[in-house]
Design a protein around this motif. Structure first.
Motif, PDB file in Angstrom:
ATOM      1  N   SER A  67       0.851  -1.001  -0.158  1.00 29.41           N
ATOM      2  CA  SER A  67      -0.177   0.191   0.029  1.00 29.41           C
ATOM      3  C   SER A  67       0.985   1.240  -0.178  1.00 29.41           C
ATOM      4  CB  SER A  67      -1.026   0.203   1.192  1.00 29.41           C
ATOM      5  OG  SER A  67      -0.126   0.097   2.505  1.00 29.41           O
ATOM      6  N   SER A  68       1.961   1.265   0.622  1.00 28.20           N
ATOM      7  CA  SER A  68       2.806   2.491   0.583  1.00 28.20           C
ATOM      8  C   SER A  68       3.538   2.574  -0.616  1.00 28.20           C
ATOM      9  CB  SER A  68       3.826   2.168   1.645  1.00 28.20           C
ATOM     10  OG  SER A  68       3.593   2.026   2.916  1.00 28.20           O
ATOM     11  N   LEU A  69       3.768   1.437  -1.298  1.00 30.84           N
ATOM     12  CA  LEU A  69       4.816   1.447  -2.450  1.00 30.84           C
ATOM     13  C   LEU A  69       3.636   2.057  -3.735  1.00 30.84           C
ATOM     14  CD1 LEU A  69       7.147  -1.384  -2.373  1.00 30.84           C
ATOM     15  CD2 LEU A  69       7.710   1.053  -2.290  1.00 30.84           C
ATOM     16  N   TRP A  70       2.536   1.248  -3.821  1.00 25.64           N
ATOM     17  CA  TRP A  70       1.672   1.724  -4.978  1.00 25.64           C
ATOM     18  C   TRP A  70       0.154   1.774  -4.818  1.00 25.64           C
ATOM     19  CZ3 TRP A  70       4.662  -2.753  -5.278  1.00 25.64           C
ATOM     20  CH2 TRP A  70       3.742  -3.951  -5.138  1.00 25.64           C
ATOM     21  N   GLY A  71      -0.555   1.100  -3.708  1.00 28.28           N
ATOM     22  CA  GLY A  71      -1.811   0.888  -3.390  1.00 28.28           C
ATOM     23  C   GLY A  71      -2.411   2.190  -3.069  1.00 28.28           C
ATOM     24  N   ASN A  72      -2.006   3.055  -1.931  1.00 28.95           N
ATOM     25  CA  ASN A  72      -2.466   4.235  -1.592  1.00 28.95           C
ATOM     26  C   ASN A  72      -2.345   5.598  -2.908  1.00 28.95           C
ATOM     27  OD1 ASN A  72      -3.022   3.455   0.954  1.00 28.95           O
ATOM     28  ND2 ASN A  72      -1.041   3.795   1.564  1.00 28.95           N
ATOM     29  N   ARG A  73      -1.311   5.307  -3.510  1.00 29.82           N
ATOM     30  CA  ARG A  73      -1.047   6.148  -4.545  1.00 29.82           C
ATOM     31  C   ARG A  73      -2.020   5.950  -5.644  1.00 29.82           C
ATOM     32  NH1 ARG A  73       5.529   5.547  -4.438  1.00 29.82           N
ATOM     33  NH2 ARG A  73       5.738   6.826  -2.429  1.00 29.82           N
ATOM     34  N   GLY A 100     -10.982   2.849  -4.829  1.00 30.90           N
ATOM     35  CA  GLY A 100      -9.771   2.821  -5.538  1.00 30.90           C
ATOM     36  C   GLY A 100      -8.585   1.949  -4.963  1.00 30.90           C
ATOM     37  N   THR A 101      -8.388   1.964  -3.870  1.00 26.32           N
ATOM     38  CA  THR A 101      -7.185   1.486  -3.034  1.00 26.32           C
ATOM     39  C   THR A 101      -7.645   0.015  -3.318  1.00 26.32           C
ATOM     40  OG1 THR A 101      -6.833   3.599  -1.867  1.00 26.32           O
ATOM     41  CG2 THR A 101      -5.893   1.396  -1.112  1.00 26.32           C
TER      42      THR A 101
END
Length: 168
Positions: A67-73, A100-101
């Motif tokens: 989530s820190s690398l791509w999920g939240n973005r 979206g996440t």
């Protein structure tokens, strides 16, 4: 909502473990034979909660990292594309970001779980991975969406507010 980097990490850890635990309860219960067949009779035992806690202890790390690398973005980009914070209800904007996440994180975590639990631990042939992964996504996506909307996110916001109360 987080205002500093430390608050962001704390918020992310709470959300990651809230999601991991809820999804592990769901998946362990299914693995143990619990099903939601209407008219059918199934039982769930208390040991599901402990087994899920053990699995969530390390799956939460995977959730936090991905989530820190791509999920939240990607979730934030999805919300930005489909909402306008200037005119839309703030709750709608938050729900769209969560949706979206989840739409990114569920397939990602389903792939990690498929590799870990089916290929590595259960020694299934890797050629079966696409089918295992699709089946895992189909099984987990509805639960991930509703667990996030109605349990993990409200719990995370509540606990975060207790740890970092707003100054008035």
């Amino acid at each position: 909502m987080p205002k500093t980097k430390i608050q962001g990490v704390v918020f992310g850890l709470i959300m990651s473990y809230a999601m991991a635990y809820g999804m592990e309860v769901y998946n362990v219960a299914i693995k143990e034979g619990f099903n939601l067949n209407i008219g059918g009779f199934s039982t769930m035992t208390n040991h599901v909660f402990l087994d899920a806690l053990i699995e969530a202890s390390y799956m939460g790390i995977f959730v936090f990292i991905t989530s820190s690398l791509w999920g939240n973005r990607i979730g934030a980009a999805f919300a930005a594309r489909h909402t306008n914070p200037e005119t839309d209800n703030p709750y709608f904007c938050r729900v769209m970001r969560q949706a979206g996440t989840v739409a990114i994180m569920c397939p990602t975590m389903s792939m990690i779980a498929s590799i870990l639990f089916n290929v590595i631990l259960a020694h299934q042939p890797i050629c079966n991975l696409p089918a295992i992964w699709v089946g895992t996504v189909i099984k987990n996506l509805p639960m991930a969406f509703f667990w996030n909307m109605f349990a993990a996110a409200p719990f995370t916001h509540w606990l975060f507010g207790k740890i970092f109360p707003e100054k008035k």
